[in-house]
Design a protein around this motif. Structure first.
Motif, short mmCIF file in Angstrom:
data_model
loop_
_atom_site.label_atom_id
_atom_site.label_comp_id
_atom_site.label_asym_id
_atom_site.label_seq_id
_atom_site.Cartn_x
_atom_site.Cartn_y
_atom_site.Cartn_z
N ARG A 5 13.44 -1.37 -4.89
CA ARG A 5 12.06 -1.24 -4.42
C ARG A 5 12.09 -0.52 -3.07
O ARG A 5 12.25 -1.16 -2.02
CB ARG A 5 11.41 -2.62 -4.27
CG ARG A 5 11.57 -3.56 -5.49
CD ARG A 5 10.51 -3.34 -6.52
NE ARG A 5 10.66 -4.17 -7.70
CZ ARG A 5 10.15 -5.39 -7.85
NH1 ARG A 5 9.52 -5.99 -6.85
NH2 ARG A 5 10.28 -6.04 -9.00
N ASN A 8 9.31 2.69 1.25
CA ASN A 8 8.08 3.49 1.30
C ASN A 8 7.18 3.26 0.08
O ASN A 8 6.08 3.82 0.02
CB ASN A 8 8.39 4.98 1.48
CG ASN A 8 9.21 5.57 0.34
OD1 ASN A 8 9.38 4.95 -0.71
ND2 ASN A 8 9.73 6.77 0.55
N SER A 9 7.64 2.45 -0.88
CA SER A 9 6.80 2.11 -2.04
C SER A 9 6.08 0.78 -1.86
O SER A 9 5.26 0.39 -2.70
CB SER A 9 7.65 2.04 -3.32
OG SER A 9 8.41 0.82 -3.37
N LYS A 21 4.35 -4.90 5.86
CA LYS A 21 4.73 -4.34 4.57
C LYS A 21 5.01 -5.49 3.61
O LYS A 21 5.66 -6.48 3.99
CB LYS A 21 5.98 -3.46 4.71
CG LYS A 21 5.73 -2.17 5.49
CD LYS A 21 4.82 -1.22 4.73
CE LYS A 21 4.71 0.14 5.42
NZ LYS A 21 3.85 1.07 4.65
N HIS A 23 6.56 -6.79 -0.02
CA HIS A 23 7.37 -6.56 -1.21
C HIS A 23 6.65 -7.03 -2.48
O HIS A 23 6.93 -6.52 -3.57
CB HIS A 23 8.72 -7.28 -1.08
CG HIS A 23 9.67 -6.61 -0.14
ND1 HIS A 23 10.69 -5.77 -0.57
CD2 HIS A 23 9.76 -6.64 1.22
CE1 HIS A 23 11.36 -5.32 0.47
NE2 HIS A 23 10.82 -5.83 1.56
N ASP A 31 -0.54 -5.67 -6.81
CA ASP A 31 0.19 -4.90 -7.81
C ASP A 31 0.62 -5.90 -8.88
O ASP A 31 1.45 -6.77 -8.63
CB ASP A 31 1.40 -4.22 -7.17
CG ASP A 31 2.20 -3.36 -8.16
OD1 ASP A 31 2.08 -3.58 -9.38
OD2 ASP A 31 2.95 -2.48 -7.69
N ARG A 34 4.17 -6.69 -9.35
CA ARG A 34 4.89 -7.27 -8.21
C ARG A 34 4.16 -8.52 -7.71
O ARG A 34 3.67 -8.57 -6.59
CB ARG A 34 5.05 -6.25 -7.08
CG ARG A 34 5.91 -5.06 -7.48
CD ARG A 34 6.17 -4.13 -6.30
NE ARG A 34 6.99 -3.00 -6.68
CZ ARG A 34 7.40 -2.05 -5.85
NH1 ARG A 34 7.06 -2.10 -4.56
NH2 ARG A 34 8.14 -1.04 -6.27
N ASP A 206 14.72 -1.60 2.13
CA ASP A 206 14.45 -1.56 0.69
C ASP A 206 14.64 -2.96 0.11
O ASP A 206 15.37 -3.79 0.67
CB ASP A 206 15.43 -0.63 -0.04
CG ASP A 206 15.20 0.84 0.23
OD1 ASP A 206 14.19 1.21 0.87
OD2 ASP A 206 16.06 1.64 -0.22
#
Length: 233
Positions: A5, A8-9, A21, A23, A31, A34, A206
């Motif tokens: 993951r 930047n996504s 941010k 996850h 999402d 996710r 990440d």
């Protein structure tokens, strides 16, 4: 199976005082693919500006782990607990039947944290909070358990869930191995540095969502600091 993951996504929002941010789906970020990973529900990568923070707010029925990456976080709650957790160290709040808490960055520079939420196995228990130092040198070249729901992990902060939160630091070229039950879910994030995990390359911050693996072989491509969650399905 290792699903990278990229940082930047990730979803997230910049509130000025907080650059967050996510996850997994959280707040206004949704999402459907996710929504969590096993019992792991939230992994937020938060940067908190100096002299700001999260004002008092309530939680219940959640294990909330804060891993401080840079700076320090100052905690206070409705139980009367107060404490300051510095970079590399960990705090755990078992929200239980309900607790109100605040988390502030009272430092002169930014504080960066991973905020990790795991669904509890036990309900109806009183809330609790604790913090503990975990010197970086003691996890050099290997994973150590920082927080755990397993009684044998006596040196870790206690969790009320079938999970472990682990940390490791690796010099460039070093390798650490973690044995994993193939039925469980793991999520790995390098707080710093580039790594290779079972042939999959990860950059700093990440995420790697891991299933159906029985051994994780992590090699640092540069000096790295790692956080790993091993949780029930």
């Amino acid at each position: 199976m290792i699903d990278r993951r990229p940082f930047n996504s990730l979803g997230g929002a910049n509130h000025g005082w907080l650059n967050a941010k996510h996850h997994f789906s959280f707040a206004n970020y949704h999402d459907q693919s996710r929504m969590g990973w096993g019992a792991l529900r939230v992994w937020n990568d938060d940067t908190i500006a100096p002299q700001t923070g999260f004002p008092p707010h309530p939680h219940a029925d959640m294990e909330i782990i804060t891993y401080v990456r840079e700076g320090a976080i100052t905690h206070q709650d409705s139980l009367g607990n107060k404490g300051r957790t510095i970079a590399g160290d960990v705090q755990v709040m078992s929200a239980g039947t309900g607790i109100t808490h605040a988390e502030y960055n009272l430092e002169s520079g930014n504080t960066q944290i991973f905020q990790i939420w795991i669904m509890p196995d036990e309900h109806g228990k009183p809330p609790s909070w604790g913090t503990k130092p975990f010197p970086i040198g003691e996890r050099s070249g290997r994973f150590i358990t920082l927080a755990s729901g397993f009684k044998e992990d006596t040196d870790a902060l206690p969790l009320r869930t079938d999970a472990r939160v682990l940390g490791a630091t690796l010099k460039a070229g070093e390798t650490a191995v973690y044995e994993l039950d193939g039925q469980r879910y793991a999520y790995l994030v390098p707080a710093k540095g580039k790594i290779d995990v079972n042939g999959v390359a990860l950059d700093a911050r990440d995420g790697a969502a891991i299933r159906n693996e029985t051994k994780l072989t992590v090699t640092a491509l540069e000096d790295a600091e790692l956080v790993l969650v091993d949780s029930a399905p």
